[in-house]
Design a protein around this motif. Structure first.
Motif, PDB file in Angstrom:
ATOM      1  N   ILE A  49       7.226   5.425  -0.274  1.00  0.00           N
ATOM      2  CA  ILE A  49       6.682   5.607  -1.621  1.00  0.00           C
ATOM      3  C   ILE A  49       5.279   6.212  -1.550  1.00  0.00           C
ATOM      4  O   ILE A  49       4.915   7.063  -2.362  1.00  0.00           O
ATOM      5  CB  ILE A  49       6.672   4.260  -2.371  1.00  0.00           C
ATOM      6  CG1 ILE A  49       8.117   3.808  -2.659  1.00  0.00           C
ATOM      7  CG2 ILE A  49       5.893   4.369  -3.688  1.00  0.00           C
ATOM      8  CD1 ILE A  49       8.232   2.429  -3.269  1.00  0.00           C
ATOM      9  N   HIS A  50       4.500   5.789  -0.574  1.00  0.00           N
ATOM     10  CA  HIS A  50       3.165   6.366  -0.393  1.00  0.00           C
ATOM     11  C   HIS A  50       3.236   7.790   0.141  1.00  0.00           C
ATOM     12  O   HIS A  50       2.444   8.654  -0.256  1.00  0.00           O
ATOM     13  CB  HIS A  50       2.349   5.489   0.555  1.00  0.00           C
ATOM     14  CG  HIS A  50       1.004   6.070   0.905  1.00  0.00           C
ATOM     15  ND1 HIS A  50      -0.059   6.056   0.026  1.00  0.00           N
ATOM     16  CD2 HIS A  50       0.555   6.707   2.033  1.00  0.00           C
ATOM     17  CE1 HIS A  50      -1.099   6.640   0.594  1.00  0.00           C
ATOM     18  NE2 HIS A  50      -0.758   7.052   1.808  1.00  0.00           N
ATOM     19  N   TYR A  51       4.216   8.055   0.980  1.00  0.00           N
ATOM     20  CA  TYR A  51       4.311   9.334   1.688  1.00  0.00           C
ATOM     21  C   TYR A  51       4.849  10.463   0.809  1.00  0.00           C
ATOM     22  O   TYR A  51       4.344  11.587   0.839  1.00  0.00           O
ATOM     23  CB  TYR A  51       5.208   9.130   2.917  1.00  0.00           C
ATOM     24  CG  TYR A  51       5.774  10.384   3.522  1.00  0.00           C
ATOM     25  CD1 TYR A  51       5.002  11.204   4.357  1.00  0.00           C
ATOM     26  CD2 TYR A  51       7.100  10.760   3.282  1.00  0.00           C
ATOM     27  CE1 TYR A  51       5.540  12.347   4.921  1.00  0.00           C
ATOM     28  CE2 TYR A  51       7.634  11.897   3.839  1.00  0.00           C
ATOM     29  CZ  TYR A  51       6.857  12.685   4.662  1.00  0.00           C
ATOM     30  OH  TYR A  51       7.381  13.823   5.210  1.00  0.00           O
ATOM     31  N   ASP A  52       5.865  10.169   0.003  1.00  0.00           N
ATOM     32  CA  ASP A  52       6.559  11.210  -0.766  1.00  0.00           C
ATOM     33  C   ASP A  52       6.037  11.222  -2.206  1.00  0.00           C
ATOM     34  O   ASP A  52       6.200  10.247  -2.946  1.00  0.00           O
ATOM     35  CB  ASP A  52       8.069  10.947  -0.750  1.00  0.00           C
ATOM     36  CG  ASP A  52       8.865  12.170  -1.190  1.00  0.00           C
ATOM     37  OD1 ASP A  52       8.375  12.928  -2.049  1.00  0.00           O
ATOM     38  OD2 ASP A  52       9.986  12.367  -0.676  1.00  0.00           O
ATOM     39  N   SER A  53       5.452  12.322  -2.619  1.00  0.00           N
ATOM     40  CA  SER A  53       4.879  12.426  -3.967  1.00  0.00           C
ATOM     41  C   SER A  53       5.941  12.346  -5.051  1.00  0.00           C
ATOM     42  O   SER A  53       5.640  12.004  -6.193  1.00  0.00           O
ATOM     43  CB  SER A  53       4.091  13.736  -4.103  1.00  0.00           C
ATOM     44  OG  SER A  53       4.935  14.853  -3.860  1.00  0.00           O
ATOM     45  N   ARG A  54       7.192  12.650  -4.702  1.00  0.00           N
ATOM     46  CA  ARG A  54       8.272  12.552  -5.690  1.00  0.00           C
ATOM     47  C   ARG A  54       8.534  11.110  -6.107  1.00  0.00           C
ATOM     48  O   ARG A  54       9.168  10.850  -7.142  1.00  0.00           O
ATOM     49  CB  ARG A  54       9.559  13.177  -5.131  1.00  0.00           C
ATOM     50  CG  ARG A  54       9.479  14.679  -4.892  1.00  0.00           C
ATOM     51  CD  ARG A  54      10.736  15.179  -4.212  1.00  0.00           C
ATOM     52  NE  ARG A  54      10.918  14.554  -2.910  1.00  0.00           N
ATOM     53  CZ  ARG A  54      11.965  14.794  -2.109  1.00  0.00           C
ATOM     54  NH1 ARG A  54      12.917  15.638  -2.505  1.00  0.00           N
ATOM     55  NH2 ARG A  54      12.063  14.203  -0.929  1.00  0.00           N
ATOM     56  N   LEU A  55       8.062  10.167  -5.294  1.00  0.00           N
ATOM     57  CA  LEU A  55       8.263   8.752  -5.594  1.00  0.00           C
ATOM     58  C   LEU A  55       7.050   8.128  -6.281  1.00  0.00           C
ATOM     59  O   LEU A  55       6.990   6.911  -6.437  1.00  0.00           O
ATOM     60  CB  LEU A  55       8.568   7.982  -4.302  1.00  0.00           C
ATOM     61  CG  LEU A  55       9.796   8.448  -3.514  1.00  0.00           C
ATOM     62  CD1 LEU A  55      10.015   7.559  -2.297  1.00  0.00           C
ATOM     63  CD2 LEU A  55      11.046   8.469  -4.386  1.00  0.00           C
ATOM     64  N   HIS A  56       6.099   8.964  -6.689  1.00  0.00           N
ATOM     65  CA  HIS A  56       4.922   8.457  -7.390  1.00  0.00           C
ATOM     66  C   HIS A  56       5.209   8.361  -8.886  1.00  0.00           C
ATOM     67  O   HIS A  56       4.617   9.046  -9.716  1.00  0.00           O
ATOM     68  CB  HIS A  56       3.709   9.348  -7.121  1.00  0.00           C
ATOM     69  CG  HIS A  56       3.276   9.340  -5.687  1.00  0.00           C
ATOM     70  ND1 HIS A  56       2.283  10.168  -5.192  1.00  0.00           N
ATOM     71  CD2 HIS A  56       3.698   8.601  -4.633  1.00  0.00           C
ATOM     72  CE1 HIS A  56       2.127   9.935  -3.900  1.00  0.00           C
ATOM     73  NE2 HIS A  56       2.970   8.995  -3.542  1.00  0.00           N
ATOM     74  N   THR A  57       6.148   7.501  -9.221  1.00  0.00           N
ATOM     75  CA  THR A  57       6.558   7.276 -10.606  1.00  0.00           C
ATOM     76  C   THR A  57       6.467   5.784 -10.900  1.00  0.00           C
ATOM     77  O   THR A  57       6.374   4.964  -9.964  1.00  0.00           O
ATOM     78  CB  THR A  57       8.003   7.760 -10.839  1.00  0.00           C
ATOM     79  OG1 THR A  57       8.891   6.967 -10.027  1.00  0.00           O
ATOM     80  CG2 THR A  57       8.147   9.240 -10.457  1.00  0.00           C
ATOM     81  N   PRO A  58       6.494   5.390 -12.176  1.00  0.00           N
ATOM     82  CA  PRO A  58       6.417   3.957 -12.504  1.00  0.00           C
ATOM     83  C   PRO A  58       7.480   3.110 -11.815  1.00  0.00           C
ATOM     84  O   PRO A  58       7.191   2.010 -11.334  1.00  0.00           O
ATOM     85  CB  PRO A  58       6.607   3.947 -14.027  1.00  0.00           C
ATOM     86  CG  PRO A  58       6.066   5.265 -14.466  1.00  0.00           C
ATOM     87  CD  PRO A  58       6.448   6.234 -13.383  1.00  0.00           C
ATOM     88  N   MET A  59       8.706   3.629 -11.734  1.00  0.00           N
ATOM     89  CA  MET A  59       9.788   2.861 -11.122  1.00  0.00           C
ATOM     90  C   MET A  59       9.446   2.494  -9.686  1.00  0.00           C
ATOM     91  O   MET A  59       9.609   1.336  -9.255  1.00  0.00           O
ATOM     92  CB  MET A  59      11.086   3.673 -11.164  1.00  0.00           C
ATOM     93  CG  MET A  59      12.238   3.032 -10.408  1.00  0.00           C
ATOM     94  SD  MET A  59      13.712   4.081 -10.439  1.00  0.00           S
ATOM     95  CE  MET A  59      14.791   3.175  -9.339  1.00  0.00           C
ATOM     96  N   TYR A  60       8.940   3.459  -8.929  1.00  0.00           N
ATOM     97  CA  TYR A  60       8.638   3.215  -7.522  1.00  0.00           C
ATOM     98  C   TYR A  60       7.296   2.504  -7.339  1.00  0.00           C
ATOM     99  O   TYR A  60       7.067   1.870  -6.303  1.00  0.00           O
ATOM    100  CB  TYR A  60       8.703   4.525  -6.744  1.00  0.00           C
ATOM    101  CG  TYR A  60      10.108   5.081  -6.734  1.00  0.00           C
ATOM    102  CD1 TYR A  60      11.097   4.474  -5.972  1.00  0.00           C
ATOM    103  CD2 TYR A  60      10.453   6.166  -7.534  1.00  0.00           C
ATOM    104  CE1 TYR A  60      12.395   4.942  -5.993  1.00  0.00           C
ATOM    105  CE2 TYR A  60      11.747   6.646  -7.559  1.00  0.00           C
ATOM    106  CZ  TYR A  60      12.721   6.031  -6.783  1.00  0.00           C
ATOM    107  OH  TYR A  60      14.013   6.494  -6.810  1.00  0.00           O
ATOM    108  N   PHE A  61       6.431   2.594  -8.325  1.00  0.00           N
ATOM    109  CA  PHE A  61       5.211   1.790  -8.292  1.00  0.00           C
ATOM    110  C   PHE A  61       5.570   0.310  -8.326  1.00  0.00           C
ATOM    111  O   PHE A  61       5.040  -0.498  -7.538  1.00  0.00           O
ATOM    112  CB  PHE A  61       4.312   2.146  -9.478  1.00  0.00           C
ATOM    113  CG  PHE A  61       3.168   1.188  -9.676  1.00  0.00           C
ATOM    114  CD1 PHE A  61       2.050   1.237  -8.850  1.00  0.00           C
ATOM    115  CD2 PHE A  61       3.218   0.234 -10.682  1.00  0.00           C
ATOM    116  CE1 PHE A  61       0.990   0.346  -9.030  1.00  0.00           C
ATOM    117  CE2 PHE A  61       2.173  -0.661 -10.869  1.00  0.00           C
ATOM    118  CZ  PHE A  61       1.054  -0.602 -10.035  1.00  0.00           C
ATOM    119  N   PHE A  62       6.484  -0.059  -9.218  1.00  0.00           N
ATOM    120  CA  PHE A  62       6.902  -1.455  -9.297  1.00  0.00           C
ATOM    121  C   PHE A  62       7.744  -1.845  -8.082  1.00  0.00           C
ATOM    122  O   PHE A  62       7.677  -2.987  -7.615  1.00  0.00           O
ATOM    123  CB  PHE A  62       7.678  -1.695 -10.594  1.00  0.00           C
ATOM    124  CG  PHE A  62       6.840  -1.579 -11.829  1.00  0.00           C
ATOM    125  CD1 PHE A  62       5.729  -2.398 -12.018  1.00  0.00           C
ATOM    126  CD2 PHE A  62       7.140  -0.642 -12.811  1.00  0.00           C
ATOM    127  CE1 PHE A  62       4.941  -2.293 -13.155  1.00  0.00           C
ATOM    128  CE2 PHE A  62       6.358  -0.524 -13.947  1.00  0.00           C
ATOM    129  CZ  PHE A  62       5.252  -1.348 -14.122  1.00  0.00           C
TER     130      PHE A  62
END
Length: 310
Positions: A49-62
């Protein structure tokens, strides 16, 4: 909390499976492997989640909050269980036991509330996709996360400090670790207020969030049924299935354990139910979210591909 109101009792014996040596060997192997999988799996989720910018969304934050929480929760109980399996008479000091009880209870409640927040996130994402990024902005996500951790502290640690348990001469705990229900069974002070408070807090931290999740998924189901394309419906169900799987496992065991009257509950059932939501769920979380999530698998493939580039 510090035991100043108790008698000379300074330690507890955690019997767990100590009376069954062969079962204890199997238990040791299972807990050790599970703990390693939890550490590696959830650490990998956090890194991706930290590595891939595509995962910088609310869903992956939680989801990153959930992975961090699972590592912390399991680390508060699993090492003690592993050590106990290697000890003929597993003991733990009074203060260490009380600290473990508070920490594990606190982190368990954080997960209850966090799963409810994650259901709200999915509800907004599917019910109002065009305004999702606006409604679930970074500031709101951070605020919800902070409120979850603070609320859990107020609902668990503060009442424990206000109404401390007192212990006399009963120093044997029939459990793998210092779980709150097991601790209540060996306390010697008048517990009617403690038990009343537990019913109230259990309702606020289990029944209320679970009801909120059911309402959220009712709204999600209504939104999905309004989607005309089959592919759109499949994608919507796919994004929710992982979270719903975790909710069923975690809340099912926790509600069965904490909402059943203790005079009807079995100590053996309590022990293994606590393992189901305390060890198995954190171990299954990274597997569920990685094997059933295209974004996470995509991030893993991207990382693997970059590492293999000469």
């Amino acid at each position: 909390m510090d035991g100043r109101n108790s008698t000379a009792l300074t330690y507890f014996i955690l019997v767990g499976l100590s009376e069954h040596p062969r079962a204890q060997v199997i238990f040791f192997c299972l807990v050790l492997v599970s703990y390693l999988v939890i550490l590696l799996g959830n650490s990998l989720i956090l890194f991706l989640i930290h590595y891939d910018s595509r995962l910088h969304t609310p869903m992956y934050f939680f989801l990153s909050n959930l992975s961090f929480l699972d590592i912390c929760y399991t680390s508060s109980v699993a090492p003690q269980m592993i050590i106990n399996c290697l000890t003929k008479i597993p003991t733990i000091s009074l203060n260490e036991c009380l600290a473990q009880m508070c920490i594990s209870l606190y982190l368990g409640v954080v997960e209850c509330l966090l799963l409810a927040i994650m259901s709200y996130d999915r509800c907004v994402a599917i019910g109002d996709p065009l305004r999702y990024s606006v409604r679930m902005g970074p500031q709101l996500c951070a605020l919800l996360a902070v409120c979850t951790w603070v609320s859990a502290f107020l609902l668990t640690v503060v009442p424990t400090l206000v109404l401390p348990l007192e212990f006399c001469d009963h120093h044997i705990i029939n459990h793998f670790f210092c779980e709150v229900l097991a601790m209540i069974k060996v306390a010697c002070n008048d517990l009617w207020l403690n038990k009343l408070l537990m019913v109230v807090t259990s309702s606020l931290t289990l029944l209320a969030p679970f009801a909120f999740i059911l309402v959220s998924y009712g709204c999600i189901l209504g939104a999905v049924l309004r989607i005309r394309s089959t592919e759109g419906r499949r994608k919507a169900f796919s994004t929710c299935s992982s979270h719903l799987t975790v909710v069923v496992i975690f809340y099912g065991t926790a509600i069965a354990m904490y909402m059943i009257p203790q005079d009807k509950a079995s100590g053996e059932v309590d022990k293994f139910a606590s393992l189901l939501y305390g060890i198995m769920t954190p171990m299954l979380n990274p597997l569920i979210y990685s094997l059933r999530n295209k974004d996470v698998k995509g991030a893993l493939q991207k990382l693997w591909g970059e590492k293999n580039v000469p």
